[in-house]
Write an enzyme that holds these catalytic residues in place. Structure first.
Site, PDB file in Angstrom:
ATOM      1  N   ARG A  78       0.877  -1.165   0.000  1.00 29.84           N
ATOM      2  CA  ARG A  78       0.000   0.000   0.000  1.00 29.84           C
ATOM      3  C   ARG A  78       0.917   1.217   0.000  1.00 29.84           C
ATOM      4  NH1 ARG A  78      -2.697   2.752   4.518  1.00 29.84           N
ATOM      5  NH2 ARG A  78      -4.613   3.791   3.838  1.00 29.84           N
ATOM      6  N   ASN A 153      -7.079   8.183   2.571  1.00 29.17           N
ATOM      7  CA  ASN A 153      -6.799   7.561   3.867  1.00 29.17           C
ATOM      8  C   ASN A 153      -7.657   8.184   4.969  1.00 29.17           C
ATOM      9  OD1 ASN A 153      -5.016   5.857   5.619  1.00 29.17           O
ATOM     10  ND2 ASN A 153      -4.561   7.856   6.521  1.00 29.17           N
ATOM     11  N   GLU A 154      -8.249   7.350   5.802  1.00 23.15           N
ATOM     12  CA  GLU A 154      -8.987   7.785   7.009  1.00 23.15           C
ATOM     13  C   GLU A 154      -9.635   9.144   6.786  1.00 23.15           C
ATOM     14  OE1 GLU A 154      -6.123   7.469  10.212  1.00 23.15           O
ATOM     15  OE2 GLU A 154      -5.723   5.363   9.763  1.00 23.15           O
ATOM     16  N   HIS A 222      -9.391   0.398   9.644  1.00 27.11           N
ATOM     17  CA  HIS A 222      -8.071   0.433  10.277  1.00 27.11           C
ATOM     18  C   HIS A 222      -8.242   0.044  11.739  1.00 27.11           C
ATOM     19  CE1 HIS A 222      -6.338   3.368   7.023  1.00 27.11           C
ATOM     20  NE2 HIS A 222      -6.843   2.264   6.526  1.00 27.11           N
ATOM     21  N   TYR A 224      -6.826  -0.158  15.270  1.00 31.80           N
ATOM     22  CA  TYR A 224      -5.880   0.244  16.317  1.00 31.80           C
ATOM     23  C   TYR A 224      -6.573   0.083  17.669  1.00 31.80           C
ATOM     24  CZ  TYR A 224      -2.887   1.919  12.516  1.00 31.80           C
ATOM     25  OH  TYR A 224      -2.089   1.984  11.398  1.00 31.80           O
ATOM     26  N   GLU A 251      -5.174  -1.202   7.634  1.00 29.95           N
ATOM     27  CA  GLU A 251      -4.044  -0.821   8.492  1.00 29.95           C
ATOM     28  C   GLU A 251      -4.273  -1.492   9.828  1.00 29.95           C
ATOM     29  OE1 GLU A 251      -3.142   3.289   9.343  1.00 29.95           O
ATOM     30  OE2 GLU A 251      -3.056   3.832   7.223  1.00 29.95           O
ATOM     31  N   TRP A 280       0.639  -1.680   9.135  1.00 34.02           N
ATOM     32  CA  TRP A 280       1.291  -0.371   9.192  1.00 34.02           C
ATOM     33  C   TRP A 280       2.524  -0.521  10.055  1.00 34.02           C
ATOM     34  CZ3 TRP A 280       0.284   3.996   6.515  1.00 34.02           C
ATOM     35  CH2 TRP A 280       1.036   5.125   6.892  1.00 34.02           C
TER      36      TRP A 280
END
Ligand code: GCU
Ligand code: CA
Length: 469
Positions: A78, A153-154, A222, A224, A251, A280
């Site tokens: 990516r 992205n995000e 993503h 996290y 991610e 990531w």
């Protein structure tokens, strides 16, 4: 207030979807596409993303990272790009395309400037990202087999009012790219810093998917700190799978300032369910999140503990990544030749031009080559081989298979498009017990297709290879 905005957004989107439906019916996509909620290649093979994000726009001279990431086994990179609002603009698309192609990688190109719009000063909108992509369309045309466009992205932060506009803004960006002629697979990131903790993407994914005239959009979450328990990881992903909507973990890390993600569940659950993941990130993270570097100073010989886990651990890259079969197809000389057994030629189920309507797995030992075809458990989910015969006539085909259940699985035997018989694949006692079943067929001189097409919902047994005696 929050609620009202969300409802208006959904209504507008529904209208847009119905207009699109009457004006322009779904086109057939080229290259990578979505089939039955999964990413498939043009030849129908499932492609499960096993990749790494690379900070290209911040480290533009580190082009050897593509080869280094590939050498550690990843099938995808990516690539972080800038659209000019915060970084870039990245104007080296032809170089990147080349790096992807020569390293036999699927590349997910992403604009990073949209990160946290609404929370982050100076962030770009999805519309601005779409404008960047439209400008790059001439340089990307024809790369649909190996490039995926991750629009932004995000694209929104934690501002609830801004994130509520995600469905409409995302759908608008998709449609701007389609109207500009893009046929690529698109990837869209969740709002709320990619983590979708208010489930805006999850709850609107079907409508956004339907608003893509090519039905070729993949959703990316993503993971996290929001995903710090197994249940949060599995529940989120399962909802997309049961709705047959394509999802990837675009991610994730082993740690983060907002909490401690449950990366073990991410590795295990994605692998068990054929879901793609992108870690990531390769290298170059700044001080506060420097622990997310997989290697130190872009040096592939200096894996960090996260890098060790990511590449070499259970359900990590080494164990689970498979190169896109499109590359085996375009450059047959680099495909390892199947070593012919003493009698007859052997054709592996995992090697193009063979087709597996399912996944190529390697979790049950005893197979030949690099894996076997685990067909989808569905009627008609076939495995197909292309075999050659020096002369027309009768031949014995040997199908090597394993069926770890106690019930036989039945399939039609289809040679060159005609059903010539049915085959019953009995239980072999275990998924690791492989047996060969001989079938007598007549082949044409030259190339022939041999397809095993299951006739019941249990699908095929696992299929290892086919020999032609
Ligand atoms: C299990 C097994 C697979 C097999 C599947 C099936 O999940 O691990 O390899 O394909 O069962 O029933 O088809
Ligand atoms: Ca199966």
């Amino acid at each position: 207030m929050k609620r009202k905005i969300a409802i208006m957004g959904a209504a507008a989107l529904a209208m847009l979807a119905s207009v699109m439906f009457f004006v322009k019916p779904a086109d057939a996509a080229v290259g990578l596409r979505v089939s039955n909620g999964r990413i498939v290649e043009a030849n129908g093979n499932n492609f499960v993303i096993r990749g790494v994000s690379h900070h290209h726009v911040w480290a533009p001279t580190q082009t050897s990272s593509f080869a280094n990431i590939k050498a550690l086994g990843a099938n995808t990179v990516r690539v972080v790009l800038g659209s000019g609002q915060r970084w870039g603009p990245s104007n080296d698309i032809p170089t990147i395309v080349n790096l992807c192609r020569t390293n036999r990688l699927i590349c997910v190109l992403e604009v990073h400037d949209t990160t946290g719009y609404g929370d982050q000063a100076g962030a770009a909108t999805l519309d601005q990202a779409a404008t960047y992509w439209i400008g790059k369309r001439p340089q990307l045309a024809g790369t649909e087999n190996f490039i995926i466009i991750n629009i932004g992205n995000e694209p929104m932060g934690n501002n609830a009012g801004v994130s509520a506009t995600w469905p409409t803004a995302t759908s608008n960006a998709i449609n701007r790219l389609r109207n500009a002629g893009y046929e690529h697979q698109l990837m869209v990131d969740a709002p709320m810093w990619g983590q979708d903790w208010q489930f805006i993407m999850r709850n609107n994914a079907q409508a956004v998917f339907n608003s893509d005239p090519q039905r070729n959009t993949v959703f990316s979450v993503h993971m996290y700190g929001v995903y710090d328990t197994a249940n949060e990881v599995t529940d989120y992903l399962n909802r997309f799978r049961s709705a047959n909507l394509p999802i990837v973990v675009g991610e994730f890390g082993h740690n983060h300032s907002d909490g401690n993600p449950d990366e073990e569940t991410i590795f295990n659950h994605t692998q068990a369910n054929g879901i793609g993941y992108i870690g990531w990130s390769w290298s170059g993270n700044s001080g506060d999140v420097a622990y997310l570097d997989m290697v130190t100073n872009f040096n592939p010989n200096q894996l960090t503990s996260w890098g060790q886990r990511f590449f070499n651990g259970t359900n990590g890259i080494r164990q689970t990544s498979r190169e896109a079969t499109w590359y085996s197809g375009v450059n047959p000389t680099t495909t390892p030749p199947s070593s012919p057994p003493p009698v007859g030629q052997r054709y592996e189920a995992e090697t193009a031009p063979a087709v597996c309507q399912g996944t190529i797995d390697s979790n049950h030992t005893g197979f030949t080559g690099s894996g076997f075809c685990n067909g989808n458990n569905a009627s008609g989910a076939y495995a197909q081989f292309t075999v050659s015969a020096s002369a027309a006539g009768s031949r014995t085909l040997g199908v090597r298979f394993a069926n770890g259940t106690t019930a036989a699985r039945a399939a039609n035997l289809i040679v060159n498009g005609s059903t010539v018989g049915t085959v019953s694949f009995e239980g072999t006692g275990a998924w690791t017990t492989w047996v060969t079943k001989n079938l007598s067929v007549s082949l044409n001189a030259g190339s022939n297709t041999v397809r095993l097409s299951p006739t019941s919902a249990t699908g095929l047994p696992n299929v290892d290879h086919l020999t032609v005696g």
